[in-house]
Structures are given as C-alpha cells and as structure tokens.
Scaffold this motif. Structure first.
Motif, short mmCIF file in Angstrom:
data_model
loop_
_atom_site.label_atom_id
_atom_site.label_comp_id
_atom_site.label_asym_id
_atom_site.label_seq_id
_atom_site.Cartn_x
_atom_site.Cartn_y
_atom_site.Cartn_z
N GLU A 152 0.88 -1.22 0.06
CA GLU A 152 0.12 -0.12 -0.02
C GLU A 152 0.89 1.11 -0.07
O GLU A 152 0.45 2.42 -0.73
N GLY A 153 2.04 1.07 0.62
CA GLY A 153 2.70 2.39 0.80
C GLY A 153 3.57 2.36 -0.49
O GLY A 153 3.60 3.78 -1.15
N ASP A 154 3.85 1.47 -1.19
CA ASP A 154 4.56 1.66 -2.68
C ASP A 154 3.57 2.29 -3.63
O ASP A 154 3.79 3.11 -4.40
N LYS A 159 1.46 7.08 -6.80
CA LYS A 159 0.40 8.14 -7.06
C LYS A 159 1.00 9.55 -6.63
O LYS A 159 0.73 10.44 -7.56
N LYS A 160 1.85 9.72 -5.94
CA LYS A 160 2.38 10.89 -5.44
C LYS A 160 3.53 11.31 -6.46
O LYS A 160 3.62 12.63 -6.92
N VAL A 161 4.16 10.51 -7.16
CA VAL A 161 5.25 10.93 -8.28
C VAL A 161 4.62 10.87 -9.57
O VAL A 161 5.53 11.21 -10.29
N ALA A 162 3.52 10.49 -9.77
CA ALA A 162 2.88 10.38 -11.17
C ALA A 162 2.99 11.89 -11.90
O ALA A 162 3.14 11.67 -13.12
N PRO A 163 2.58 12.93 -10.98
CA PRO A 163 2.37 14.19 -11.83
C PRO A 163 4.17 14.42 -12.72
O PRO A 163 4.00 14.97 -13.48
#
Length: 323
Positions: A152-154, A159-163
């Motif tokens: 789940e952390g991965d 999602k955080k680094v997707a932009p």
C-alpha cells in the motif's frame, strides 16, 4: 604458470612417483613465490582497489581499480563467511595500508594506513529507487501483514510521483519525438561549434606566427581589447607633418648665425625667431632704402631722439656733479 611447470615439463632422473607429486619431491609449492609466507597463513594475491582512497603516508590519491600485490590472510568469520584482510604497500611511498572485507554490509573497510574518499550520499535524499534492506526483505518474506502495508505504501508513493513522471515524459516526447529533427539540430550545432573552433585556431596560429610565440592563447576579453587599444604604439605625428615642421624651422631660421649663436643653443625656435626679428630689423641696423622718404624721415627722427636723450643724460649728470 606454476602448475604447468610441475606437470608438463622437466622431470629429473631421480624422480620417484611414490614420494608424491613433483612439487613435493622438489620441496617447492605450485604457487612458487606467491606462497613464500604460506606457513604464516599469508598468501600473495593480486588485489584491486575497491574505491578511491588517500594514502596517510604521502597524502596522494589512489584511484579505484589500481592493483597491488597484497598479503591475504584470514582474520575472522562472519557466520559461515570468512573475513579476509589484505596488506599492501603504496607505490608512491613506503607506507603500508590494510583493508579487510565486510560481509555484513557487502563492502570493504580500511583498517589502517589510508582513509576513504567520501563521495557517498543517501540515495533516498535524491528520491532514487533503492533496493530493500535485508531486514525489510526478511519481514516481507515472513510477515504477511507487513507485506500488505508495504505494498500500500508503494502504491501511495507511485500516485505521489505520477505528476512529475508525466511532466518528464511529456518533455521527453516534445524534444525527442522526431528523432531525425533532433539529430539534425544537434549535428548543426556541432558543426557551428566546430567551425568557430577552427576559425579561432587559425587566428591564434596567425598571431603566434606574427609575434614568434609558441604558447597557447586564451580567449579574447573586452577589457583586454580596450586596454590594448589604449596602449597601441602610434607616432604622435605623421611623416608629412614632421617634414612640414622641419621645413618651417628651416624657413624661419636666421641667416646670420653669429648674432644668435648663443641664443640658438639655449632657446627654442620660436624665441630665436622673435630675437632675430627684433635684432636684425632695418631700423636697428640703420639700413635705408633709396627713395623711401618715410623710412628716411623715421630714421632721422629716431637718431635725433637718441642724440637728445644722450645730451639730456649728459646734462643731468653734469648738473649732478656740479651740485
């Protein structure tokens, strides 16, 4: 090389196979000089420097990959893995340094004689993807709940680094989508830079040939060009101006050098000209032109005034003496 000598080459006439191999019969070792300290538990090997170090003896830098003849010996155990220590001599001085293996961290540790060049950093600070540690790997293998939380952390990190990843992908596509155009632009820029460098080399070669120099020239600077223009060696007068000045000096030079010989040695041309005009005039020399009545009258008047002044001075001096 050592084992070939014992198996494929010369056997002495008194060789007895019952004694054992040829090395045992001759009392030598298959590794020859590399095994000269084998009775002390030391084997000579070829050791390659695992990273950059600084020698404590001479202070010089020793790069990664430099090879030495090192004395290898066993100094301990890490569980079932032996720990070896290597002792070698610096090729630049008489200092010896020792390095041993670190199986726990999959690294080498400097024991003495040198220090490591610290160019390491934490990859997590640069947001790099790093492999999992041994403790995390064990927990992922044994603990199912930890494995779920880790997954789940991965996903959250992804999602955080997707932009940021999307922006990098769009930037790459905008520049390198047309490979042919990008390649043409790069080659054009390379040709321009190469032509500029060639022209600069030609200019520098011309300057060196003109000034008889054999040194590399630095790039030109605006301040240096301005200073060079101010310090340029140019004559104060041109050849025509100098010839005209000399001609004027000759024209205005007095004809009689006897009268102005002393003055011409100490005075300038202008002062000498004024002196010659005042001392060599017609009036001062008493020269009259026939038929010039005005000039003759002026000369007569000047002579009369001079006689009157002389007589007046004489009368005044006489009166003073009588008194």
């Amino acid at each position: 090389m050592g084992e070939r000598k014992g198996t494929n080459l010369y056997y002495p006439p008194d060789y007895n196979p019952k004694v054992g191999g040829l090395n045992k019969f001759m009392g030598t070792h298959a590794l020859r000089e590399r095994a000269r300290k084998l009775h002390l538990g030391i084997l000579i090997i070829r050791f390659e420097m695992p990273y950059n170090i600084w020698c404590d003896g001479c202070g010089n830098h020793i790069g990664m990959g430099v090879r030495y003849n090192a004395e290898k010996k066993k100094v301990g155990m890490y569980y079932s893995t032996p720990v070896y220590q290597f002792r070698m001599k610096c090729h630049l001085c008489n200092n010896h340094f020792e390095i041993k293996t670190d199986p726990a961290n999959l690294d080498y540790v400097i024991v003495s004689g040198a220090r490591r060049q610290e160019n390491r950093w934490d990859p997590t600070q640069n947001e790099q993807v790093v492999p999992e540690t041994k403790q995390t790997s064990r927990r992922l293998f044994d603990d199912a709940m930890f494995k779920l939380e880790h997954g789940e952390g991965d996903k959250g990190q992804a999602k955080k680094v997707a932009p940021a990843l999307g922006r990098l992908a769009s930037l790459r596509d905008s520049i390198w989508r047309d490979d042919y155009a990008a390649n043409c632009a790069l080659r054009k820029k390379f040709r321009e830079c190469k032509s500029e460098m060639t022209a600069k080399e030609d200019r520098d070669a011309a300057v060196r040939a003109r000034t008889s120099l054999d040194i590399p020239l630095l790039p030109e600077d605006d301040e240096d060009s301005k200073m060079a223009s101010l310090l340029s060696l140019k004559p104060a007068q041109s050849i025509a101006e100098r010839m005209n000045q000399t001609r004027q000096e000759i024209i205005h030079r007095p004809a009689l050098h006897s009268c102005t010989g002393v003055s011409s040695a100490f005075l300038g041309v202008r002062a000498m000209k004024q002196l010659s005009e005042s001392s060599l005039s017609r009036d001062s020399l008493g020269i009259t032109v026939r038929g010039d009545t005005h000039q003759q009258t002026t000369t007569t008047t000047a002579a009369a005034e001079k006689n009157s002044l002389v007589s007046q001075d004489y009368d005044s001096s006489s009166s003073d003496g009588n008194s």
